[in-house]
Scaffold this active site. Sequence first.
Site, PDB file in Angstrom:
ATOM      1  N   GLY A  31     101.520   1.524 -56.538  1.00 40.72           N
ATOM      2  CA  GLY A  31     102.579   2.210 -55.807  1.00 40.72           C
ATOM      3  C   GLY A  31     102.025   3.213 -54.816  1.00 40.72           C
ATOM      4  O   GLY A  31     100.846   3.172 -54.467  1.00 40.72           O
ATOM      5  N   HIS A  34     101.217   2.043 -48.718  1.00 33.19           N
ATOM      6  CA  HIS A  34     100.928   2.372 -47.314  1.00 33.19           C
ATOM      7  C   HIS A  34     100.621   1.073 -46.566  1.00 33.19           C
ATOM      8  O   HIS A  34     100.762  -0.028 -47.132  1.00 33.19           O
ATOM      9  CB  HIS A  34      99.767   3.376 -47.242  1.00 33.19           C
ATOM     10  CG  HIS A  34      98.560   2.979 -48.061  1.00 33.19           C
ATOM     11  ND1 HIS A  34      97.841   1.829 -47.825  1.00 33.19           N
ATOM     12  CD2 HIS A  34      97.975   3.574 -49.137  1.00 33.19           C
ATOM     13  CE1 HIS A  34      96.849   1.735 -48.686  1.00 33.19           C
ATOM     14  NE2 HIS A  34      96.904   2.779 -49.515  1.00 33.19           N
ATOM     15  N   GLY A  36      97.934  -0.370 -45.858  1.00 27.47           N
ATOM     16  CA  GLY A  36      96.919  -1.225 -46.505  1.00 27.47           C
ATOM     17  C   GLY A  36      97.600  -2.183 -47.471  1.00 27.47           C
ATOM     18  O   GLY A  36      97.352  -3.401 -47.443  1.00 27.47           O
ATOM     19  N   HIS A  37      98.501  -1.647 -48.304  1.00 30.11           N
ATOM     20  CA  HIS A  37      99.249  -2.506 -49.225  1.00 30.11           C
ATOM     21  C   HIS A  37     100.112  -3.499 -48.428  1.00 30.11           C
ATOM     22  O   HIS A  37     100.224  -4.665 -48.798  1.00 30.11           O
ATOM     23  CB  HIS A  37     100.152  -1.670 -50.123  1.00 30.11           C
ATOM     24  CG  HIS A  37      99.426  -0.666 -50.983  1.00 30.11           C
ATOM     25  ND1 HIS A  37      99.495   0.686 -50.772  1.00 30.11           N
ATOM     26  CD2 HIS A  37      98.612  -0.822 -52.053  1.00 30.11           C
ATOM     27  CE1 HIS A  37      98.779   1.323 -51.686  1.00 30.11           C
ATOM     28  NE2 HIS A  37      98.213   0.439 -52.469  1.00 30.11           N
ATOM     29  N   GLN A  61      93.167   2.932 -66.906  1.00 32.24           N
ATOM     30  CA  GLN A  61      92.047   2.984 -65.966  1.00 32.24           C
ATOM     31  C   GLN A  61      91.737   4.409 -65.504  1.00 32.24           C
ATOM     32  O   GLN A  61      90.861   4.604 -64.671  1.00 32.24           O
ATOM     33  CB  GLN A  61      92.295   2.053 -64.774  1.00 32.24           C
ATOM     34  CG  GLN A  61      93.380   2.496 -63.824  1.00 32.24           C
ATOM     35  CD  GLN A  61      93.701   1.416 -62.806  1.00 32.24           C
ATOM     36  OE1 GLN A  61      94.219   0.359 -63.138  1.00 32.24           O
ATOM     37  NE2 GLN A  61      93.395   1.671 -61.543  1.00 32.24           N
ATOM     38  N   ASP A 149      88.522  -1.366 -52.169  1.00 29.56           N
ATOM     39  CA  ASP A 149      88.035  -1.179 -53.535  1.00 29.56           C
ATOM     40  C   ASP A 149      87.061  -2.328 -53.816  1.00 29.56           C
ATOM     41  O   ASP A 149      87.365  -3.273 -54.550  1.00 29.56           O
ATOM     42  CB  ASP A 149      89.215  -1.162 -54.503  1.00 29.56           C
ATOM     43  CG  ASP A 149      90.159  -0.011 -54.192  1.00 29.56           C
ATOM     44  OD1 ASP A 149      89.965   1.079 -54.746  1.00 29.56           O
ATOM     45  OD2 ASP A 149      91.062  -0.186 -53.349  1.00 29.56           O
ATOM     46  N   GLN A 152      85.939  -3.187 -57.426  1.00 32.25           N
ATOM     47  CA  GLN A 152      87.081  -3.732 -58.164  1.00 32.25           C
ATOM     48  C   GLN A 152      87.331  -5.194 -57.779  1.00 32.25           C
ATOM     49  O   GLN A 152      87.503  -6.049 -58.645  1.00 32.25           O
ATOM     50  CB  GLN A 152      88.323  -2.892 -57.848  1.00 32.25           C
ATOM     51  CG  GLN A 152      89.630  -3.531 -58.276  1.00 32.25           C
ATOM     52  CD  GLN A 152      90.808  -2.603 -58.031  1.00 32.25           C
ATOM     53  OE1 GLN A 152      90.958  -1.602 -58.727  1.00 32.25           O
ATOM     54  NE2 GLN A 152      91.625  -2.918 -57.055  1.00 32.25           N
ATOM     55  N   SER A 184      94.533   5.321 -48.124  1.00 29.22           N
ATOM     56  CA  SER A 184      94.498   5.435 -49.576  1.00 29.22           C
ATOM     57  C   SER A 184      95.691   6.270 -50.021  1.00 29.22           C
ATOM     58  O   SER A 184      96.088   7.220 -49.334  1.00 29.22           O
ATOM     59  CB  SER A 184      93.200   6.127 -50.013  1.00 29.22           C
ATOM     60  OG  SER A 184      93.332   6.589 -51.356  1.00 29.22           O
ATOM     61  N   ARG A 186      95.593   8.318 -52.146  1.00 28.36           N
ATOM     62  CA  ARG A 186      95.083   9.664 -52.454  1.00 28.36           C
ATOM     63  C   ARG A 186      94.855  10.512 -51.198  1.00 28.36           C
ATOM     64  O   ARG A 186      94.602  11.712 -51.331  1.00 28.36           O
ATOM     65  CB  ARG A 186      93.784   9.567 -53.265  1.00 28.36           C
ATOM     66  CG  ARG A 186      94.011   9.024 -54.685  1.00 28.36           C
ATOM     67  CD  ARG A 186      92.772   9.079 -55.542  1.00 28.36           C
ATOM     68  NE  ARG A 186      93.042   8.804 -56.947  1.00 28.36           N
ATOM     69  CZ  ARG A 186      92.820   7.640 -57.562  1.00 28.36           C
ATOM     70  NH1 ARG A 186      92.316   6.615 -56.888  1.00 28.36           N
ATOM     71  NH2 ARG A 186      93.099   7.486 -58.848  1.00 28.36           N
TER      72      ARG A 186
HETATM   73  P1  AMP Z   1      96.085   0.729 -55.398  1.00 33.60           P
HETATM   74  O1  AMP Z   1      97.568   0.782 -55.352  1.00 33.60           O
HETATM   75  O2  AMP Z   1      95.417   1.842 -54.683  1.00 33.60           O
HETATM   76  O3  AMP Z   1      95.556   0.456 -56.770  1.00 33.60           O
HETATM   77  O4  AMP Z   1      95.683  -0.540 -54.547  1.00 33.60           O
HETATM   78  C1  AMP Z   1      96.331  -1.790 -54.691  1.00 33.60           C
HETATM   79  C2  AMP Z   1      95.616  -2.793 -53.837  1.00 33.60           C
HETATM   80  O5  AMP Z   1      95.652  -2.359 -52.479  1.00 33.60           O
HETATM   81  C3  AMP Z   1      94.135  -2.939 -54.207  1.00 33.60           C
HETATM   82  O6  AMP Z   1      93.758  -4.305 -54.142  1.00 33.60           O
HETATM   83  C4  AMP Z   1      93.457  -2.130 -53.136  1.00 33.60           C
HETATM   84  O7  AMP Z   1      92.137  -2.560 -52.867  1.00 33.60           O
HETATM   85  C5  AMP Z   1      94.357  -2.398 -51.949  1.00 33.60           C
HETATM   86  N1  AMP Z   1      94.159  -1.354 -50.920  1.00 33.60           N
HETATM   87  C6  AMP Z   1      94.206  -0.007 -51.092  1.00 33.60           C
HETATM   88  N2  AMP Z   1      93.925   0.636 -49.935  1.00 33.60           N
HETATM   89  C7  AMP Z   1      93.694  -0.344 -49.014  1.00 33.60           C
HETATM   90  C8  AMP Z   1      93.340  -0.336 -47.629  1.00 33.60           C
HETATM   91  N3  AMP Z   1      93.165   0.800 -46.952  1.00 33.60           N
HETATM   92  N4  AMP Z   1      93.174  -1.519 -47.009  1.00 33.60           N
HETATM   93  C9  AMP Z   1      93.345  -2.694 -47.682  1.00 33.60           C
HETATM   94  N5  AMP Z   1      93.680  -2.774 -48.993  1.00 33.60           N
HETATM   95  C10 AMP Z   1      93.852  -1.616 -49.643  1.00 33.60           C
END
Ligand code: AMP
Length: 278
Positions: A31, A34, A36-37, A61, A149, A152, A184, A186
């Site tokens: 959740g 942004h 990226g998601h 985690q 990541d 990961q 991110s 964060r």
């Molecule tokens: P998270 O919600 O941060 O656990 O991320 C969920 C998925 O989104 C993971 O596969 C991350 O690698 C991917 N992700 C997070 N930030 C980015 C980004 N800036 N660009 C591409 N994928 C991202």
Amino acid sequence: MKMVTTIAEVRAAVASARASGQRIGFVPTMGALHDGHASLIRRARANSDWVVVSIFVNPTQFGPGEDFERYPRTIDADLDLIRAQGGHLTFVPTVAEMYSEPLTTVEVAKLGEHLCGKSRPIHFRGVATVVLKLLNIIAPDMAVFGAKDGQQARIIRKMVRDLNVPCEIDIAPTVRESDGLALSSRNRYLSPDERAVAPGIYRALLQLKARAALEVDVARLESALYAELATLPGARVDYARIVDDEYLQPMTRLDRPALAAVAVWFGGTRLIDNIPLP
Ligand code: AMP
């Protein structure tokens, strides 16, 4: 776009999509979504017919003292984003729906030994376990993870290969702000001063990439990278490493595909980024 909270509801919805011959795509997230998601959801849309997104801030985690409690939770905006990107189903389970104690866990060999695995010892066991559970619940044909990541994504790819999970793993490129900072969830913790300095992480990685065209000694490259990151005001470098791209192990010479990966603290915020070498 439908939102469900139970495993039984996800299974029923996926079964009916599959019965009509659709290929199922999956994007797991925590959740606070942004761009990226959003790019991952678009990629799943492009490579499948029916896309499931999960939102689950996975407690297993996070280590003691990490940011589980204060991790941003923005469910309404998240659902809007998923809808706008054309996702079909969002799975938002509770912790009780996902876990009962004692829990069987998954430990992926070798790839978690260095980088984030060193600073966050239980992190990848939690990630691998929750992702395997989600893959078993949803049974997608393909799932998308972000290159941001990097450790990961490689751990998940190896787990799926080693445990014969019938799902394609797609790794999507890192989406960045226009100044280079990797998006991110964060980043919102950063103060304005920290936010202004943080793009220096990516600049340091780009500088390293340029240097790696002329230099193959990994120790020298790593110290240059570390030194560059250490010049960023307010930054505390957790690690700045170059590892082989396949098993994420230390190397002495850049004689095969590698990954330069860094983790940097700004106050209480830990940011990670990486770049493939050469
Ligand atoms: P998270 O919600 O941060 O656990 O991320 C969920 C998925 O989104 C993971 O596969 C991350 O690698 C991917 N992700 C997070 N930030 C980015 C980004 N800036 N660009 C591409 N994928 C991202």
